[in-house]
Motif scaffolding. Structure first.
Motif, PDB file in Angstrom:
ATOM      1  N   ARG A   2      51.525  45.013  40.147  1.00  0.00           N
ATOM      2  CA  ARG A   2      51.965  44.722  41.469  1.00  0.00           C
ATOM      3  C   ARG A   2      50.846  43.732  42.145  1.00  0.00           C
ATOM      4  NH1 ARG A   2      55.329  48.970  44.884  1.00  0.00           N
ATOM      5  NH2 ARG A   2      56.479  48.994  42.838  1.00  0.00           N
ATOM      6  N   GLU A   3      51.144  42.627  42.681  1.00  0.00           N
ATOM      7  CA  GLU A   3      50.156  41.833  43.354  1.00  0.00           C
ATOM      8  C   GLU A   3      50.524  41.625  44.830  1.00  0.00           C
ATOM      9  OE1 GLU A   3      49.214  36.803  42.495  1.00  0.00           O
ATOM     10  OE2 GLU A   3      51.211  37.585  42.615  1.00  0.00           O
ATOM     11  N   LEU A   4      49.118  41.799  45.638  1.00  0.00           N
ATOM     12  CA  LEU A   4      49.485  41.620  46.791  1.00  0.00           C
ATOM     13  C   LEU A   4      49.699  40.061  47.263  1.00  0.00           C
ATOM     14  CD1 LEU A   4      48.992  42.393  49.914  1.00  0.00           C
ATOM     15  CD2 LEU A   4      46.765  42.220  49.603  1.00  0.00           C
ATOM     16  N   VAL A   5      50.694  39.618  48.062  1.00  0.00           N
ATOM     17  CA  VAL A   5      50.842  38.243  48.266  1.00  0.00           C
ATOM     18  C   VAL A   5      50.376  37.765  49.736  1.00  0.00           C
ATOM     19  CG1 VAL A   5      52.885  36.663  48.631  1.00  0.00           C
ATOM     20  CG2 VAL A   5      53.214  38.532  46.760  1.00  0.00           C
ATOM     21  N   ALA A   6      50.730  38.470  50.916  1.00  0.00           N
ATOM     22  CA  ALA A   6      50.342  38.512  52.075  1.00  0.00           C
ATOM     23  C   ALA A   6      50.277  39.545  52.828  1.00  0.00           C
ATOM     24  CB  ALA A   6      51.447  37.097  52.662  1.00  0.00           C
ATOM     25  N   ALA A   7      49.633  39.276  53.939  1.00  0.00           N
ATOM     26  CA  ALA A   7      49.223  40.361  54.659  1.00  0.00           C
ATOM     27  C   ALA A   7      49.180  40.025  56.342  1.00  0.00           C
ATOM     28  CB  ALA A   7      48.151  41.276  54.402  1.00  0.00           C
ATOM     29  N   ILE A   8      49.642  40.771  57.194  1.00  0.00           N
ATOM     30  CA  ILE A   8      49.389  40.353  58.501  1.00  0.00           C
ATOM     31  C   ILE A   8      49.145  41.443  59.487  1.00  0.00           C
ATOM     32  CG2 ILE A   8      51.928  40.675  58.704  1.00  0.00           C
ATOM     33  CD1 ILE A   8      51.970  38.520  60.810  1.00  0.00           C
ATOM     34  N   THR A   9      48.167  41.320  60.269  1.00  0.00           N
ATOM     35  CA  THR A   9      47.755  42.559  61.149  1.00  0.00           C
ATOM     36  C   THR A   9      48.799  42.570  62.438  1.00  0.00           C
ATOM     37  OG1 THR A   9      46.257  41.103  62.421  1.00  0.00           O
ATOM     38  CG2 THR A   9      45.329  42.015  60.664  1.00  0.00           C
ATOM     39  N   SER A  10      48.400  43.600  63.075  1.00  0.00           N
ATOM     40  CA  SER A  10      49.281  43.688  64.428  1.00  0.00           C
ATOM     41  C   SER A  10      49.184  42.641  65.378  1.00  0.00           C
ATOM     42  CB  SER A  10      48.885  45.146  64.951  1.00  0.00           C
ATOM     43  OG  SER A  10      47.647  45.180  65.493  1.00  0.00           O
ATOM     44  N   ASP A  11      47.965  41.886  65.369  1.00  0.00           N
ATOM     45  CA  ASP A  11      47.879  41.009  66.241  1.00  0.00           C
ATOM     46  C   ASP A  11      48.163  39.301  65.576  1.00  0.00           C
ATOM     47  OD1 ASP A  11      44.360  40.683  66.493  1.00  0.00           O
ATOM     48  OD2 ASP A  11      45.771  40.768  64.763  1.00  0.00           O
ATOM     49  N   GLY A  12      48.549  39.604  64.481  1.00  0.00           N
ATOM     50  CA  GLY A  12      49.246  38.074  63.961  1.00  0.00           C
ATOM     51  C   GLY A  12      48.133  37.709  62.872  1.00  0.00           C
ATOM     52  N   HIS A  13      46.881  38.129  62.545  1.00  0.00           N
ATOM     53  CA  HIS A  13      46.038  37.678  61.662  1.00  0.00           C
ATOM     54  C   HIS A  13      46.684  37.591  60.347  1.00  0.00           C
ATOM     55  CE1 HIS A  13      42.291  35.874  59.979  1.00  0.00           C
ATOM     56  NE2 HIS A  13      42.315  36.800  59.437  1.00  0.00           N
ATOM     57  N   ARG A  14      46.813  36.491  59.635  1.00  0.00           N
ATOM     58  CA  ARG A  14      47.334  36.585  58.419  1.00  0.00           C
ATOM     59  C   ARG A  14      46.611  36.174  57.142  1.00  0.00           C
ATOM     60  NH1 ARG A  14      50.409  33.846  62.281  1.00  0.00           N
ATOM     61  NH2 ARG A  14      52.552  34.261  62.251  1.00  0.00           N
ATOM     62  N   ASN A  15      46.643  36.794  55.841  1.00  0.00           N
ATOM     63  CA  ASN A  15      46.021  36.329  54.819  1.00  0.00           C
ATOM     64  C   ASN A  15      46.936  36.334  53.681  1.00  0.00           C
ATOM     65  OD1 ASN A  15      43.011  36.460  55.325  1.00  0.00           O
ATOM     66  ND2 ASN A  15      43.416  38.182  56.062  1.00  0.00           N
ATOM     67  N   TYR A  16      46.517  35.173  52.568  1.00  0.00           N
ATOM     68  CA  TYR A  16      47.494  35.012  51.607  1.00  0.00           C
ATOM     69  C   TYR A  16      46.643  34.918  50.344  1.00  0.00           C
ATOM     70  CZ  TYR A  16      50.632  33.055  55.137  1.00  0.00           C
ATOM     71  OH  TYR A  16      51.215  33.013  56.553  1.00  0.00           O
ATOM     72  N   VAL A  17      47.398  35.258  49.207  1.00  0.00           N
ATOM     73  CA  VAL A  17      46.780  34.891  48.008  1.00  0.00           C
ATOM     74  C   VAL A  17      46.797  33.308  47.687  1.00  0.00           C
ATOM     75  CG1 VAL A  17      49.012  35.082  46.685  1.00  0.00           C
ATOM     76  CG2 VAL A  17      46.981  35.846  45.487  1.00  0.00           C
ATOM     77  N   ASP A  18      45.904  33.004  46.987  1.00  0.00           N
ATOM     78  CA  ASP A  18      45.657  31.413  46.740  1.00  0.00           C
ATOM     79  C   ASP A  18      47.136  30.810  46.051  1.00  0.00           C
ATOM     80  OD1 ASP A  18      42.180  31.555  46.009  1.00  0.00           O
ATOM     81  OD2 ASP A  18      43.101  31.655  47.695  1.00  0.00           O
ATOM     82  N   SER A  19      47.658  31.576  45.671  1.00  0.00           N
ATOM     83  CA  SER A  19      48.933  30.967  44.608  1.00  0.00           C
ATOM     84  C   SER A  19      49.896  30.447  45.804  1.00  0.00           C
ATOM     85  CB  SER A  19      49.249  31.648  43.492  1.00  0.00           C
ATOM     86  OG  SER A  19      49.708  32.999  43.933  1.00  0.00           O
ATOM     87  N   VAL A  20      50.020  31.189  46.865  1.00  0.00           N
ATOM     88  CA  VAL A  20      51.120  31.127  47.795  1.00  0.00           C
ATOM     89  C   VAL A  20      50.840  30.229  48.821  1.00  0.00           C
ATOM     90  CG1 VAL A  20      52.546  33.039  46.919  1.00  0.00           C
ATOM     91  CG2 VAL A  20      51.105  33.043  49.026  1.00  0.00           C
ATOM     92  N   LYS A  21      49.377  29.928  49.167  1.00  0.00           N
ATOM     93  CA  LYS A  21      48.918  29.435  50.467  1.00  0.00           C
ATOM     94  C   LYS A  21      49.614  27.890  50.539  1.00  0.00           C
ATOM     95  CE  LYS A  21      44.351  31.457  50.939  1.00  0.00           C
ATOM     96  NZ  LYS A  21      42.993  31.215  50.593  1.00  0.00           N
ATOM     97  N   GLY A  22      50.158  27.681  51.734  1.00  0.00           N
ATOM     98  CA  GLY A  22      50.786  26.245  52.041  1.00  0.00           C
ATOM     99  C   GLY A  22      52.383  26.439  51.732  1.00  0.00           C
ATOM    100  N   ARG A  23      52.950  27.563  50.903  1.00  0.00           N
ATOM    101  CA  ARG A  23      54.091  27.615  50.677  1.00  0.00           C
ATOM    102  C   ARG A  23      54.803  28.751  51.211  1.00  0.00           C
ATOM    103  NH1 ARG A  23      55.529  28.355  45.591  1.00  0.00           N
ATOM    104  NH2 ARG A  23      53.619  29.779  45.084  1.00  0.00           N
ATOM    105  N   PHE A  24      54.233  29.899  51.581  1.00  0.00           N
ATOM    106  CA  PHE A  24      54.715  31.130  52.172  1.00  0.00           C
ATOM    107  C   PHE A  24      54.108  31.202  53.494  1.00  0.00           C
ATOM    108  CE2 PHE A  24      55.651  33.636  47.835  1.00  0.00           C
ATOM    109  CZ  PHE A  24      56.352  32.414  47.331  1.00  0.00           C
ATOM    110  N   THR A  25      55.070  31.878  54.283  1.00  0.00           N
ATOM    111  CA  THR A  25      54.524  32.262  55.638  1.00  0.00           C
ATOM    112  C   THR A  25      54.914  33.719  56.059  1.00  0.00           C
ATOM    113  OG1 THR A  25      54.824  29.745  56.428  1.00  0.00           O
ATOM    114  CG2 THR A  25      54.632  31.474  57.933  1.00  0.00           C
ATOM    115  N   ILE A  26      54.112  34.459  56.390  1.00  0.00           N
ATOM    116  CA  ILE A  26      54.456  36.004  56.757  1.00  0.00           C
ATOM    117  C   ILE A  26      54.388  36.120  58.176  1.00  0.00           C
ATOM    118  CG2 ILE A  26      51.795  36.654  56.748  1.00  0.00           C
ATOM    119  CD1 ILE A  26      52.983  39.264  55.448  1.00  0.00           C
TER     120      ILE A  26
END
Length: 121
Positions: free
Chosen positions: A45-69
């Motif tokens: 199982r791979e972490l794809v993206a995460a978002i904090t309660s105030d909206g800060h986002r992180n993405y795995v490199d393979s989905v950056k620019g294509r996925f939006t959390i």
């Protein structure tokens, strides 16, 4: 008891889009870090993206620019907009609640049933 219900998966062709949803109940949604994971057959199982309660986002490199959390703290719902899908995005996608331990996302032990995404021509 936290309950997570994923939806929105399906079968699409390469280059197409899907929007996944995660409905959360049984907790104070707004306080948690939320994330999307995926698991392809035979892989961890791979972490794809995460978002904090105030909206800060992180993405795995393979989905950056294509996925939006994103998340809606009023409706207790999280989303994953997936554009320019590729065959390697094929997996079961799961949503997660958790926290950050310094720079690392740590999921709590609550999981939904997942939603299947298949990208194939």
């Amino acid at each position: 008891q936290v309950q997570l219900v994923e939806s929105g998966g399906g079968r699409v062709q390469p280059g197409e889009s899907l929007n996944l949803s995660c409905a959360v109940s049984g907790s104070t949604f707004a306080h948690y870090v939320m994330a999307w994971y995926r698991q392809a057959p035979g892989k961890k199982r791979e972490l794809v993206a995460a978002i904090t309660s105030d909206g800060h986002r992180n993405y795995v490199d393979s989905v950056k620019g294509r996925f939006t959390i994103s998340r809606n703290n009023v409706e207790n719902t999280m989303y994953l907009q997936m554009d320019s899908l590729r065959p390697e995005d094929t997996a079961v996608y799961y949503c997660s609640v958790g926290r950050y331990d310094q720079m690392d996302y740590v999921p709590f032990n609550y999981w939904g049933q997942g939603t299947q995404v298949t990208v194939s021509s």
